[in-house]
Design a protein around this motif. Structure first.
Motif, PDB file in Angstrom:
ATOM      1  N   MET A   1     -15.881 -11.209   8.481  1.00 15.66           N
ATOM      2  CA  MET A   1     -15.732 -12.369   7.615  1.00 15.66           C
ATOM      3  C   MET A   1     -14.482 -13.167   7.941  1.00 15.66           C
ATOM      4  N   ALA A   2     -13.553 -12.560   8.721  1.00 18.65           N
ATOM      5  CA  ALA A   2     -12.338 -13.273   9.115  1.00 18.65           C
ATOM      6  C   ALA A   2     -11.940 -12.821  10.506  1.00 18.65           C
ATOM      7  N   ASN A   3     -11.366 -13.716  11.286  1.00 21.51           N
ATOM      8  CA  ASN A   3     -10.944 -13.379  12.640  1.00 21.51           C
ATOM      9  C   ASN A   3      -9.527 -12.820  12.702  1.00 21.51           C
ATOM     10  N   ASN A   4      -8.696 -13.164  11.736  1.00 19.77           N
ATOM     11  CA  ASN A   4      -7.316 -12.685  11.715  1.00 19.77           C
ATOM     12  C   ASN A   4      -6.897 -12.384  10.285  1.00 19.77           C
ATOM     13  N   PHE A   5      -6.304 -11.238  10.078  1.00 18.71           N
ATOM     14  CA  PHE A   5      -5.708 -10.993   8.772  1.00 18.71           C
ATOM     15  C   PHE A   5      -4.608  -9.949   8.907  1.00 18.71           C
ATOM     16  N   VAL A   6      -3.742  -9.933   7.901  1.00 17.78           N
ATOM     17  CA  VAL A   6      -2.561  -9.066   7.914  1.00 17.78           C
ATOM     18  C   VAL A   6      -2.774  -7.920   6.937  1.00 17.78           C
ATOM     19  N   VAL A   7      -2.385  -6.724   7.367  1.00 19.49           N
ATOM     20  CA  VAL A   7      -2.529  -5.549   6.515  1.00 19.49           C
ATOM     21  C   VAL A   7      -1.245  -4.738   6.607  1.00 19.49           C
ATOM     22  N   GLY A   8      -0.839  -4.131   5.513  1.00 20.24           N
ATOM     23  CA  GLY A   8       0.394  -3.355   5.564  1.00 20.24           C
ATOM     24  C   GLY A   8       0.627  -2.570   4.294  1.00 20.24           C
ATOM     25  N   GLY A   9       1.786  -1.963   4.235  1.00 23.78           N
ATOM     26  CA  GLY A   9       2.149  -1.186   3.064  1.00 23.78           C
ATOM     27  C   GLY A   9       3.656  -1.070   2.974  1.00 23.78           C
ATOM     28  N   SER A  10       4.157  -0.828   1.766  1.00 27.80           N
ATOM     29  CA  SER A  10       5.603  -0.654   1.582  1.00 27.80           C
ATOM     30  C   SER A  10       5.830   0.393   0.511  1.00 27.80           C
ATOM     31  N   GLU A  11       6.985   0.996   0.552  1.00 26.80           N
ATOM     32  CA  GLU A  11       7.303   2.045  -0.420  1.00 26.80           C
ATOM     33  C   GLU A  11       8.799   2.116  -0.632  1.00 26.80           C
ATOM     34  N   ALA A  12       9.215   2.194  -1.879  1.00 27.96           N
ATOM     35  CA  ALA A  12      10.619   2.416  -2.245  1.00 27.96           C
ATOM     36  C   ALA A  12      10.659   3.630  -3.168  1.00 27.96           C
ATOM     37  N   ALA A  13      10.589   4.796  -2.551  1.00 24.76           N
ATOM     38  CA  ALA A  13      10.393   6.034  -3.316  1.00 24.76           C
ATOM     39  C   ALA A  13      11.686   6.778  -3.633  1.00 24.76           C
ATOM     40  N   LEU A  14      12.814   6.305  -3.105  1.00 24.06           N
ATOM     41  CA  LEU A  14      14.052   7.057  -3.289  1.00 24.06           C
ATOM     42  C   LEU A  14      14.686   6.764  -4.645  1.00 24.06           C
ATOM     43  N   THR A  15      14.009   7.242  -5.671  1.00 24.17           N
ATOM     44  CA  THR A  15      14.508   7.134  -7.041  1.00 24.17           C
ATOM     45  C   THR A  15      14.673   8.544  -7.595  1.00 24.17           C
ATOM     46  N   PRO A  16      15.583   8.747  -8.516  1.00 26.60           N
ATOM     47  CA  PRO A  16      15.760  10.083  -9.102  1.00 26.60           C
ATOM     48  C   PRO A  16      14.461  10.636  -9.689  1.00 26.60           C
ATOM     49  N   PHE A  17      13.656   9.770 -10.304  1.00 26.37           N
ATOM     50  CA  PHE A  17      12.412  10.226 -10.932  1.00 26.37           C
ATOM     51  C   PHE A  17      11.434  10.757  -9.887  1.00 26.37           C
ATOM     52  N   MET A  49       9.407  18.736   2.770  1.00 26.69           N
ATOM     53  CA  MET A  49       9.092  17.316   2.685  1.00 26.69           C
ATOM     54  C   MET A  49      10.329  16.518   2.263  1.00 26.69           C
ATOM     55  N   VAL A  50      10.511  15.355   2.883  1.00 24.92           N
ATOM     56  CA  VAL A  50      11.613  14.438   2.559  1.00 24.92           C
ATOM     57  C   VAL A  50      11.019  13.052   2.376  1.00 24.92           C
ATOM     58  N   LEU A  51      11.463  12.332   1.356  1.00 24.92           N
ATOM     59  CA  LEU A  51      10.966  10.984   1.124  1.00 24.92           C
ATOM     60  C   LEU A  51      11.748   9.966   1.949  1.00 24.92           C
ATOM     61  N   GLY A  52      11.064   8.900   2.327  1.00 23.20           N
ATOM     62  CA  GLY A  52      11.699   7.794   3.025  1.00 23.20           C
ATOM     63  C   GLY A  52      11.230   6.475   2.437  1.00 23.20           C
ATOM     64  N   GLU A  53      11.932   5.425   2.753  1.00 23.20           N
ATOM     65  CA  GLU A  53      11.544   4.088   2.304  1.00 23.20           C
ATOM     66  C   GLU A  53      11.279   3.215   3.521  1.00 23.20           C
ATOM     67  N   ALA A  54      10.209   2.450   3.470  1.00 22.84           N
ATOM     68  CA  ALA A  54       9.842   1.643   4.633  1.00 22.84           C
ATOM     69  C   ALA A  54       8.827   0.589   4.243  1.00 22.84           C
ATOM     70  N   ALA A  55       8.619  -0.331   5.170  1.00 20.91           N
ATOM     71  CA  ALA A  55       7.546  -1.317   5.063  1.00 20.91           C
ATOM     72  C   ALA A  55       7.000  -1.543   6.460  1.00 20.91           C
ATOM     73  N   GLY A  56       5.717  -1.762   6.554  1.00 18.67           N
ATOM     74  CA  GLY A  56       5.106  -2.018   7.846  1.00 18.67           C
ATOM     75  C   GLY A  56       3.945  -2.986   7.715  1.00 18.67           C
ATOM     76  N   ILE A  57       3.801  -3.863   8.701  1.00 18.57           N
ATOM     77  CA  ILE A  57       2.755  -4.879   8.675  1.00 18.57           C
ATOM     78  C   ILE A  57       2.079  -4.929  10.046  1.00 18.57           C
ATOM     79  N   LEU A  58       0.768  -5.007  10.059  1.00 15.26           N
ATOM     80  CA  LEU A  58       0.007  -5.193  11.287  1.00 15.26           C
ATOM     81  C   LEU A  58      -0.845  -6.445  11.170  1.00 15.26           C
ATOM     82  N   CYS A  59      -1.059  -7.110  12.295  1.00 14.71           N
ATOM     83  CA  CYS A  59      -2.010  -8.210  12.341  1.00 14.71           C
ATOM     84  C   CYS A  59      -3.264  -7.704  13.032  1.00 14.71           C
ATOM     85  N   LEU A  60      -4.358  -7.687  12.318  1.00 22.58           N
ATOM     86  CA  LEU A  60      -5.646  -7.309  12.886  1.00 22.58           C
ATOM     87  C   LEU A  60      -6.394  -8.581  13.259  1.00 22.58           C
TER      88      LEU A  60
END
Length: 210
Positions: A1-17, A49-60
């Protein structure tokens, strides 16, 4: 349905909770090491296990002339679990997702696998067992990025795909420094990327070199 689109994810998990949640589940690292997350260290005696914070984006895109790699297979599966954060001994959901992603390709053509491998004893072992079930005696080289980046939850899948593409672009396998020695692949044309989430949900993506 589309020739180009962006997909990604982000996480800011380093909280005391969030860290307290992981510690309450007894899966969080407790040793003060250079690399406290012992992802794919099959000799570890405790969860790491250790938590990290990151964001990543891909162009499909539907344009192979501009692509740097190709998604040549997608697999997904679930399994019924006794507990929402557990996984079966042989990770049946990952077995199914890997088989679906590989499709008609011979398993012998898979050069490496970027494992989900969160650094927990059961999680790492279950995934390795699943790989053995799918690939038998000819097991691809296995690696992970969580020993270096931590588990970035919603961003971890994108970062694992990036890890695979970087290895493929440079034709250089990135090993886990404390994993038992294994044969380094001579080529990296097809790399399988695994991800599994709480509740027994698994996804596998087959990335191929153009």
């Amino acid at each position: 349905m589309a020739n180009n689109f962006v997909v990604g994810g982000s996480e800011a998990a380093l909280t005391p909770f969030t860290i307290a949640q992981m510690q309450a589940m007894k899966i969080y690292a407790s040793e003060d090491l250079d690399y406290p997350c012992r992802s794919l260290d099959m000799e570890k005696s405790r969860n790491s296990m250790v938590l990290g914070e990151a964001a990543g984006i891909l162009c499909l895109q539907n344009n192979p002339e501009k692509a740097i790699a190709k998604i040549s297979g997608i697999g997904y599966a679930t399994e019924e679990l006794k507990h929402s954060v557990s996984i079966s001994a042989n990770a049946e959901c990952l077995q199914k997702s890997m088989k679906m992603a590989i499709g008609e390709i011979s398993p012998s053509e898979i050069d490496a696998i970027v494992m989900h491998a969160p650094g927990t004893r059961k999680g790492d072992l279950s995934e390795v067992n699943a790989v053995k079930e799918v690939f038998g005696n000819k097991i691809p080289a296995m690696t992970s990025n969580k020993w270096k980046l931590g588990h970035t939850f919603a961003a971890s899948g994108i970062l694992s795909i990036e890890w695979a593409i970087l290895m493929m672009e440079h034709q250089e396998f990135i090993p886990v420094p404390f994993k038992s020695s294994e044969e380094i692949p001579q080529k990296l044309d097809n790399i399988l990327v695994n991800a599994v989430g709480f509740g027994g949900n698994a996804v596998s993506i087959l990335i191929s070199r153009l």
